[in-house]
Design an enzyme around this catalytic site. Structure first.
Site, mmCIF file in Angstrom:
data_model
loop_
_atom_site.group_PDB
_atom_site.id
_atom_site.type_symbol
_atom_site.label_atom_id
_atom_site.label_comp_id
_atom_site.label_asym_id
_atom_site.label_seq_id
_atom_site.Cartn_x
_atom_site.Cartn_y
_atom_site.Cartn_z
ATOM 1 N N ARG A 37 0.821 -1.222 0.000
ATOM 2 C CA ARG A 37 0.000 0.000 0.000
ATOM 3 C C ARG A 37 0.852 1.268 0.000
ATOM 4 N NH1 ARG A 37 -5.206 -1.740 3.695
ATOM 5 N NH2 ARG A 37 -6.430 -2.399 1.901
ATOM 6 N N LYS A 198 -20.594 -15.567 1.927
ATOM 7 C CA LYS A 198 -22.046 -15.384 1.944
ATOM 8 C C LYS A 198 -22.588 -14.633 0.738
ATOM 9 C CE LYS A 198 -22.475 -14.936 6.950
ATOM 10 N NZ LYS A 198 -22.724 -13.886 7.958
ATOM 11 N N GLY A 349 -9.389 -8.822 -0.336
ATOM 12 C CA GLY A 349 -8.181 -9.290 0.335
ATOM 13 C C GLY A 349 -7.881 -10.757 0.103
ATOM 14 N N GLY A 372 -13.540 -3.167 0.462
ATOM 15 C CA GLY A 372 -14.875 -2.573 0.616
ATOM 16 C C GLY A 372 -15.196 -1.584 -0.497
HETATM 17 P P1 AMP Z 1 -15.635 -13.024 1.728
HETATM 18 O O1 AMP Z 1 -15.058 -12.107 2.768
HETATM 19 O O2 AMP Z 1 -17.122 -12.961 1.634
HETATM 20 O O3 AMP Z 1 -14.940 -12.914 0.405
HETATM 21 O O4 AMP Z 1 -15.384 -14.493 2.277
HETATM 22 C C1 AMP Z 1 -14.114 -15.024 2.446
HETATM 23 C C2 AMP Z 1 -14.220 -16.217 3.321
HETATM 24 O O5 AMP Z 1 -15.100 -17.176 2.758
HETATM 25 C C3 AMP Z 1 -12.905 -16.929 3.517
HETATM 26 O O6 AMP Z 1 -12.500 -16.780 4.842
HETATM 27 C C4 AMP Z 1 -13.219 -18.390 3.165
HETATM 28 O O7 AMP Z 1 -12.656 -19.294 4.090
HETATM 29 C C5 AMP Z 1 -14.715 -18.416 3.245
HETATM 30 N N1 AMP Z 1 -15.274 -19.524 2.433
HETATM 31 C C6 AMP Z 1 -15.076 -19.770 1.135
HETATM 32 N N2 AMP Z 1 -15.687 -20.905 0.759
HETATM 33 C C7 AMP Z 1 -16.288 -21.412 1.854
HETATM 34 C C8 AMP Z 1 -17.061 -22.587 2.102
HETATM 35 N N3 AMP Z 1 -17.322 -23.466 1.136
HETATM 36 N N4 AMP Z 1 -17.517 -22.784 3.364
HETATM 37 C C9 AMP Z 1 -17.222 -21.890 4.339
HETATM 38 N N5 AMP Z 1 -16.511 -20.772 4.171
HETATM 39 C C10 AMP Z 1 -16.039 -20.535 2.930
#
Ligand code: AMP
Length: 393
Positions: A37, A198, A349, A372
C-alpha cells in the site's frame, strides 16, 4: 471516463498539499510487514514532490478507538516510506494537534510530514467538521489517493474537502477508472467470478453484475446457498437459508448466465487433517460433512469461460483457501485467470492473498487495493470520498 480533477489539474508548486493516503498496512513487531500500500502511493507522492510541493500525509491504521493507542501508531511507516521516497520523512505525534500544526507550518517544498493515525481523534470516523477543519488547515490543497477508504464517510476522506480544493491522486483515479470501465464498456465476453462466504454480503454486487456480465461463475460458501436452493443436499455446509429465496430469483432471471459447481470437496470437519472426499452435487454432501472447496470437474467446467474471456472480474475465494488443501480450487482458478488473455481485475483481500500465495500477482492486469471500496463500485454505488472531489471542467 473519470470525471474528477486529479493532481494534474491543479497548480501545486510551492504549496503545502494534504494527501490522504492508505497506509493501513500490516504491522508485525513494530515493523511494516507488507509495503504494497505504501508503494501504491508513490506515483502521486513523487509527482507532487517533483512539482515542488510540500507534503502532509494523513492516514488511518487499524481500528483504534478514537484515542491514541501505540499499537496503531503510524510511526513504523516513517522508515520504509523515507527509503522509498529517497528523502527524509518527518513525523507528527498527533493527527491534527499542536505538533502537526507546528511541523506543517515549518514545511518547505520537497519536504514530507507524516501525521499520526487520524483515528486517534474521535472526530475522524464521526466526520466531525471541527476535526476536518483542523486537518484541512495543515495544507492548501487536498489530494485523496486512498482508494481503500474511499467508501468511508470520514473527516479525512470526505470532511476536509469542504475546506480545501480537493482532487484525486493517481491511484484513486486509476482504481475508479478501471473498475468503472469494466462495468460500463468491458471487452466481451465479460466473465465474473464470485466466491467468499455469503450471498448476503454481495447481494447488491450480484444485482449489478448479472445484467452486465456474460457469465457469472460462483464458488465458495456462496455457491452452497444456490445449490441448496436448487434442492441439492449440502449436509453441514455453510448455507444461508434466508438467502435461498434470493438465489432462486437470480437463477430464474439469469439462469443462462450463472454457472454453479458440479462437484465439491467435502470434509468431516474444517481442519487440514480432516477426512476428505470429492462428491458430485447430484450425490450431495453426506450428513455431518461440509463442502469446503470446488472440485476438479468444476474447475474444468469454469476453465473455458475464463480462457475465452475478454474481461474478468474476480472477487472472493472459491473455498476455505486459508486451510490447505481447501485452497486448491482457488489456486486453480488463480492460474486460469493469470493465463487468460482477457483483461483481469481482482479485488478483495482473500483473492489477492491467494494470487500472491501462488506467485501470480504480477500476471493480473489490475489488482485492486481496496476490498470494501471495490465491492461498493461493483455494486454500482458511488464512493463518498470520490463524490466530494472537484469535477473536471
Ligand atoms: P468473503 O469475505 O465474503 O470474500 O469471504 C471469504 C471467506 O469465505 C474466507 O474466509 C473463506 O474461508 C470463506 N469460504 C469460502 N468458501 C467457503 C465454504 N465453502 N464454506 C465456508 N466458508 C467458505
Amino acid at each position: 471516463m473519470f470525471r474528477k480533477k486529479t493532481v494534474r489539474d491543479v497548480d501545486v508548486e510551492g504549496r503545502t498539499v494534504l494527501v490522504r493516503v492508505d497506509f493501513n498496512v500490516p504491522i508485525q513487531d513494530g515493523r511494516v510487514a507488507d509495503d504494497t500500500r505504501i508503494r501504491a502511493t508513490l506515483p502521486t507522492l513523487n509527482y507532487l514532490l517533483e512539482h515542488d510541493a510540500a507534503l502532509v500525509l494523513a492516514s488511518h491504521l487499524g481500528r483504534p478507538k478514537g484515542k491514541p493507542d501505540p499499537a496503531y501508531s503510524l510511526r513504523p511507516v516513517v522508515e520504509p516510506l523515507a527509503a522509498l521516497l529517497g528523502r527524509e520523512v518527518q513525523f507528527a505525534t498527533d493527527p491534527a494537534g499542536p505538533d502537526a500544526r507546528a511541523k506543517a507550518a515549518a514545511l518547505r517544498p520537497g519536504q514530507v510530514l507524516l501525521l499520526e493515525n487520524t483515528r486517534f481523534d474521535p472526530g475522524e470516523t464521526r466526520n466531525d467538521p471541527e476535526f476536518a477543519r483542523r486537518l484541512a488547515s495543515l495544507g492548501q490543497i487536498f489530494v485523496n489517493d486512498a482508494f481503500g477508504t474511499a467508501h468511508r464517510l470520514h473527516a479525512s476522506t470526505v470532511g476536509v474537502a469542504r475546506y480545501l480544493p480537493a482532487v484525486a491522486g493517481f491511484l484513486l483515479a486509476k482504481e475508479v477508472e478501471t473498475i468503472t470501465r469494466l462495468l460500463e464498456a468491458p471487452a466481451r465476453p465479460l466473465v465474473t467470478i464470485l466466491g467468499g462466504a455469503k450471498i448476503s454480503d454481495k447481494i447488491k454486487v450480484l444485482h449489478n453484475l448479472l445484467p452486465r456480465a456474460d457469465r457469472l461463475l460462483i464458488g465458495g460458501g456462496m455457491a452452497n446457498t444456490f445449490l441448496a436452493a436448487q434442492g441439492y443436499r449440502l449436509g453441514s455446509s455453510l448455507v444461508e437459508t434466508p438467502a435461498r429465496e434470493t438465489a432462486l430469483v437470480l437463477l430464474d432471471t439469469y439462469g443462462d448466465k450463472i454457472v454453479l459447481p458440479v462437484d465439491l470437496i467435502v470434509a468431516d470437519r474444517m481442519a487440514p487433517d480432516a477426512q476428505i472426499r470429492r462428491v458430485t452435487v447430484q450425490d450431495g454432501v453426506p450428513d455431518g460433512w461440509m463442502a469446503l472447496d470446488i472440485g476438479p470437474e468444476t474447475v474444468e467446467r469454469f476453465a473455458p469461460f475464463i480462457r475465452e474471456a475478454g474481461s474478468i472480474i474476480w472477487n472472493g475465494p472459491l473455498g476455505v483457501f486459508e486451510i490447505p488443501p481447501f485452497d486448491r480450487g482457488t489456486i486453480a482458478i488463480a492460474h486460469l485467470v493469470a493465463e487468460s488473455p482477457g483483461f483481469s481485475l481482482v479485488g478483495g483481500g482473500d483473492s489477492v492473498a491467494a494470487l500472491r500465495q501462488a506467485g501470480l500477482a504480477d500476471r493480473i492486469d489490475h489488482i485492486s487495493t481496496g476490498g470494501g471500496a471495490t465491492l461498493k463500485l461493483l455494486a454500482g454505488e458511488p464512493l463518498p470520498a470520490v463524490e466530494v472531489l472537484e469535477d473536471k471542467a
